[in-house]
Design a protein around this motif. Structure first.
Motif, PDB file in Angstrom:
ATOM      1  N   LEU A 159       0.851  -1.181   0.000  1.00 57.80           N
ATOM      2  CA  LEU A 159       0.000   0.000   0.000  1.00 57.80           C
ATOM      3  C   LEU A 159       0.890   1.234   0.000  1.00 57.80           C
ATOM      4  CD1 LEU A 159      -2.972   0.955   0.259  1.00 57.80           C
ATOM      5  CD2 LEU A 159      -2.643   0.979   2.739  1.00 57.80           C
ATOM      6  N   ARG A 160       0.728   2.086  -1.021  1.00 59.78           N
ATOM      7  CA  ARG A 160       1.522   3.301  -1.135  1.00 59.78           C
ATOM      8  C   ARG A 160       0.794   4.424  -0.418  1.00 59.78           C
ATOM      9  NH1 ARG A 160       3.087   4.642  -7.076  1.00 59.78           N
ATOM     10  NH2 ARG A 160       4.396   2.787  -6.770  1.00 59.78           N
ATOM     11  N   VAL A 161       1.262   4.781   0.782  1.00 54.69           N
ATOM     12  CA  VAL A 161       0.626   5.792   1.625  1.00 54.69           C
ATOM     13  C   VAL A 161       1.496   7.036   1.661  1.00 54.69           C
ATOM     14  CG1 VAL A 161      -0.197   6.318   3.941  1.00 54.69           C
ATOM     15  CG2 VAL A 161      -0.455   4.014   3.043  1.00 54.69           C
ATOM     16  N   GLY A 162       0.915   8.196   1.371  1.00 53.83           N
ATOM     17  CA  GLY A 162       1.655   9.440   1.437  1.00 53.83           C
ATOM     18  C   GLY A 162       1.392  10.313   0.230  1.00 53.83           C
ATOM     19  N   THR A 163       2.241  11.322   0.031  1.00 52.57           N
ATOM     20  CA  THR A 163       2.090  12.287  -1.056  1.00 52.57           C
ATOM     21  C   THR A 163       3.344  12.241  -1.929  1.00 52.57           C
ATOM     22  OG1 THR A 163       0.688  13.681   0.332  1.00 52.57           O
ATOM     23  CG2 THR A 163       1.681  14.720  -1.598  1.00 52.57           C
ATOM     24  N   LEU A 164       3.154  12.166  -3.228  1.00 48.88           N
ATOM     25  CA  LEU A 164       4.199  11.836  -4.201  1.00 48.88           C
ATOM     26  C   LEU A 164       5.545  12.525  -3.975  1.00 48.88           C
ATOM     27  CD1 LEU A 164       5.024  10.381  -6.832  1.00 48.88           C
ATOM     28  CD2 LEU A 164       4.057  12.319  -8.090  1.00 48.88           C
ATOM     29  N   PRO A 165       5.634  13.854  -3.864  1.00 50.21           N
ATOM     30  CA  PRO A 165       6.962  14.468  -3.757  1.00 50.21           C
ATOM     31  C   PRO A 165       7.709  14.125  -2.473  1.00 50.21           C
ATOM     32  CG  PRO A 165       5.318  16.087  -4.436  1.00 50.21           C
ATOM     33  CD  PRO A 165       4.579  14.874  -3.960  1.00 50.21           C
ATOM     34  N   LEU A 167       7.456  10.963  -0.728  1.00 53.73           N
ATOM     35  CA  LEU A 167       7.435   9.531  -0.438  1.00 53.73           C
ATOM     36  C   LEU A 167       8.836   8.990  -0.233  1.00 53.73           C
ATOM     37  CD1 LEU A 167       4.819   8.104  -2.992  1.00 53.73           C
ATOM     38  CD2 LEU A 167       4.522   8.381  -0.531  1.00 53.73           C
ATOM     39  N   ALA A 168       9.050   8.304   0.864  1.00 56.28           N
ATOM     40  CA  ALA A 168      10.298   7.579   1.064  1.00 56.28           C
ATOM     41  C   ALA A 168      10.352   6.393   0.102  1.00 56.28           C
ATOM     42  CB  ALA A 168      10.396   7.093   2.510  1.00 56.28           C
ATOM     43  N   PRO A 169      11.553   5.934  -0.252  1.00 57.79           N
ATOM     44  CA  PRO A 169      11.646   4.801  -1.178  1.00 57.79           C
ATOM     45  C   PRO A 169      10.832   3.587  -0.740  1.00 57.79           C
ATOM     46  CG  PRO A 169      13.787   5.816  -0.919  1.00 57.79           C
ATOM     47  CD  PRO A 169      12.880   6.495   0.062  1.00 57.79           C
ATOM     48  N   GLU A 170      10.815   3.288   0.561  1.00 56.63           N
ATOM     49  CA  GLU A 170      10.047   2.130   1.019  1.00 56.63           C
ATOM     50  C   GLU A 170       8.546   2.350   0.844  1.00 56.63           C
ATOM     51  OE1 GLU A 170      11.475   4.339   4.825  1.00 56.63           O
ATOM     52  OE2 GLU A 170      12.155   3.956   2.772  1.00 56.63           O
ATOM     53  N   GLN A 171       8.097   3.612   0.926  1.00 52.95           N
ATOM     54  CA  GLN A 171       6.679   3.891   0.658  1.00 52.95           C
ATOM     55  C   GLN A 171       6.365   3.743  -0.823  1.00 52.95           C
ATOM     56  OE1 GLN A 171       7.003   7.712   2.929  1.00 52.95           O
ATOM     57  NE2 GLN A 171       4.915   7.215   3.577  1.00 52.95           N
ATOM     58  N   VAL A 172       7.299   4.144  -1.675  1.00 52.68           N
ATOM     59  CA  VAL A 172       7.113   3.947  -3.115  1.00 52.68           C
ATOM     60  C   VAL A 172       6.876   2.472  -3.413  1.00 52.68           C
ATOM     61  CG1 VAL A 172       8.245   4.091  -5.371  1.00 52.68           C
ATOM     62  CG2 VAL A 172       8.470   5.976  -3.743  1.00 52.68           C
ATOM     63  N   ALA A 181      10.731   6.807   7.450  1.00 49.93           N
ATOM     64  CA  ALA A 181       9.980   7.351   6.304  1.00 49.93           C
ATOM     65  C   ALA A 181       9.530   8.780   6.585  1.00 49.93           C
ATOM     66  CB  ALA A 181       8.779   6.460   5.986  1.00 49.93           C
ATOM     67  N   ASP A 182       9.102   9.052   7.813  1.00 50.16           N
ATOM     68  CA  ASP A 182       8.758  10.427   8.188  1.00 50.16           C
ATOM     69  C   ASP A 182       9.974  11.338   8.042  1.00 50.16           C
ATOM     70  OD1 ASP A 182       6.114   9.887   8.808  1.00 50.16           O
ATOM     71  OD2 ASP A 182       6.443   9.807  10.979  1.00 50.16           O
ATOM     72  N   LEU A 183      11.150  10.820   8.403  1.00 48.55           N
ATOM     73  CA  LEU A 183      12.366  11.633   8.324  1.00 48.55           C
ATOM     74  C   LEU A 183      12.784  11.875   6.881  1.00 48.55           C
ATOM     75  CD1 LEU A 183      14.328  10.189  11.352  1.00 48.55           C
ATOM     76  CD2 LEU A 183      13.245  12.424  11.152  1.00 48.55           C
ATOM     77  N   TYR A 184      12.535  10.925   6.001  1.00 52.00           N
ATOM     78  CA  TYR A 184      12.802  11.158   4.584  1.00 52.00           C
ATOM     79  C   TYR A 184      11.912  12.297   4.083  1.00 52.00           C
ATOM     80  CZ  TYR A 184      13.426  10.269  -0.414  1.00 52.00           C
ATOM     81  OH  TYR A 184      13.703  10.400  -1.762  1.00 52.00           O
ATOM     82  N   ALA A 185      10.623  12.235   4.408  1.00 49.89           N
ATOM     83  CA  ALA A 185       9.702  13.300   3.997  1.00 49.89           C
ATOM     84  C   ALA A 185      10.129  14.636   4.603  1.00 49.89           C
ATOM     85  CB  ALA A 185       8.278  12.955   4.416  1.00 49.89           C
ATOM     86  N   ALA A 186      10.544  14.611   5.862  1.00 48.08           N
ATOM     87  CA  ALA A 186      11.044  15.837   6.487  1.00 48.08           C
ATOM     88  C   ALA A 186      12.284  16.343   5.758  1.00 48.08           C
ATOM     89  CB  ALA A 186      11.353  15.585   7.961  1.00 48.08           C
ATOM     90  N   GLY A 187      13.124  15.417   5.289  1.00 47.16           N
ATOM     91  CA  GLY A 187      14.292  15.809   4.516  1.00 47.16           C
ATOM     92  C   GLY A 187      13.920  16.508   3.222  1.00 47.16           C
ATOM     93  N   LEU A 233      19.161  12.354   5.959  1.00 46.22           N
ATOM     94  CA  LEU A 233      17.692  12.334   5.948  1.00 46.22           C
ATOM     95  C   LEU A 233      17.158  11.717   4.669  1.00 46.22           C
ATOM     96  CD1 LEU A 233      16.773  15.886   7.327  1.00 46.22           C
ATOM     97  CD2 LEU A 233      16.600  13.711   8.559  1.00 46.22           C
ATOM     98  N   LEU A 234      17.831  11.978   3.545  1.00 47.97           N
ATOM     99  CA  LEU A 234      17.345  11.552   2.231  1.00 47.97           C
ATOM    100  C   LEU A 234      17.995  10.262   1.740  1.00 47.97           C
ATOM    101  CD1 LEU A 234      17.213  15.028   0.444  1.00 47.97           C
ATOM    102  CD2 LEU A 234      15.294  13.677   1.313  1.00 47.97           C
ATOM    103  N   ALA A 235      18.631   9.523   2.626  1.00 43.08           N
ATOM    104  CA  ALA A 235      19.248   8.252   2.230  1.00 43.08           C
ATOM    105  C   ALA A 235      18.197   7.297   1.682  1.00 43.08           C
ATOM    106  CB  ALA A 235      19.962   7.633   3.421  1.00 43.08           C
ATOM    107  N   LYS A 236      18.576   6.520   0.682  1.00 42.14           N
ATOM    108  CA  LYS A 236      17.627   5.592   0.068  1.00 42.14           C
ATOM    109  C   LYS A 236      17.234   4.463   1.022  1.00 42.14           C
ATOM    110  CE  LYS A 236      17.811   7.942  -3.706  1.00 42.14           C
ATOM    111  NZ  LYS A 236      16.728   8.903  -3.983  1.00 42.14           N
ATOM    112  N   SER A 237      18.181   3.983   1.800  1.00 42.52           N
ATOM    113  CA  SER A 237      17.899   2.897   2.742  1.00 42.52           C
ATOM    114  C   SER A 237      17.462   3.453   4.087  1.00 42.52           C
ATOM    115  CB  SER A 237      19.154   2.046   2.938  1.00 42.52           C
ATOM    116  OG  SER A 237      18.969   1.142   4.016  1.00 42.52           O
TER     117      SER A 237
END
Length: 254
Positions: A159-165, A167-172, A181-187, A233-237
């Motif tokens: 399930l892809r939850v969130g807003t496109l710009p 989204l953390a990679p795991e959410q994608v 994932a919250d920290l990726y979005a914050a990044g 913050l924006l690390a892929k993993s």
């Protein structure tokens, strides 16, 4: 149909819409004593989303998180009574050109709000400027918890939850998000505050592939510690990011 001008439950006088999301509409309302509230009205059949937000909201108590007060059952659909967060969405606030220092203080408050959520085993799942309300005093509140829930909550299917710009990679990939994932979005929000742009732009597929595969373009003028923080913050993993917002807050270099 707008509820503006109506009095609901013989108590709440609805004045005007405050915002509309993909599912619910939020209105400004006043009680008989003149106290302001935000009234979030969901469509009929969306009681589950209302109840999820109520469940999350009752577990939170922090000055940078907007309080969820009570459930309401209206003819128009299930609803929530929320504290009124005075101010404007972060995106509109930045149009006033507040300057880097003020913008970073608001971001620091966003991290504080997330640290409180993560400390209670919860994740927001939809961190974005539209969900950060900034008052004239520069006090910020994170709002909108109808997508929030327990960290790494088990989904029945991807399930892809969130807003496109944001989204953390795991959410994608449709995986259940944790605090990382919250920290990726914050990044992404921090990148946008510092540069005025999103790190990944274009058609939806381009943005999704950017989240999954492309490094964010460096922002000119950042100090090495600041650039390293943003890259973490924006690390892929998820394992390469901060484990929660508490650690990100403690390491904040700006």
């Amino acid at each position: 149909m707008s509820l503006a001008g109506k009095t609901l439950l013989r108590r709440y006088r609805v004045v005007r819409p405050l915002g509309r999301g993909a599912l619910a509409t939020v209105y400004l309302a006043f009680d008989p004593f003149g106290a302001p509230y935000a009234l979030k009205v969901f469509p009929r059949g969306a009681g589950g989303r209302r109840d999820r937000e109520l469940w999350v909201g009752r577990r939170l108590a922090h000055p940078n998180l907007n309080p969820v007060l009570a459930p309401l059952d209206l003819e128009e659909g299930p609803a929530l009574l929320l504290a009124y967060a005075p101010g404007e969405e972060l995106g509109r606030w930045t149009l006033r050109r507040p300057g880097r220092g003020r913008a970073l203080r608001v971001f620091h408050q966003l991290l504080a709000a997330l640290a409180h959520m993560h400390g209670r085993g919860l994740v927001h799942r939809d961190v974005k400027p539209e969900n950060v309300i900034v008052a004239g005093t520069d006090e910020a509140r994170l709002v909108d918890f109808d997508l929030s829930g327990p960290a790494l909550e088990a989904f029945k299917r991807p399930l892809r939850v969130g807003t496109l710009p944001y989204l953390a990679p795991e959410q994608v990939l449709g995986r259940s998000p944790g605090p990382e994932a919250d920290l990726y979005a914050a990044g992404v929000v921090l990148y946008w505050l510092l540069s005025g742009e999103h790190p990944f732009v274009g058609e939806p597929e381009e943005v999704l592939l950017g989240h999954l595969r492309q490094p964010a373009p460096p922002i000119p003028g950042l100090a090495p510690r600041e650039q390293a923080y943003l890259e973490r913050l924006l690390a892929k993993s998820p394992k390469e990011r901060f484990p929660s917002a508490k650690e990100a807050l403690e390491a904040f270099p700006f």
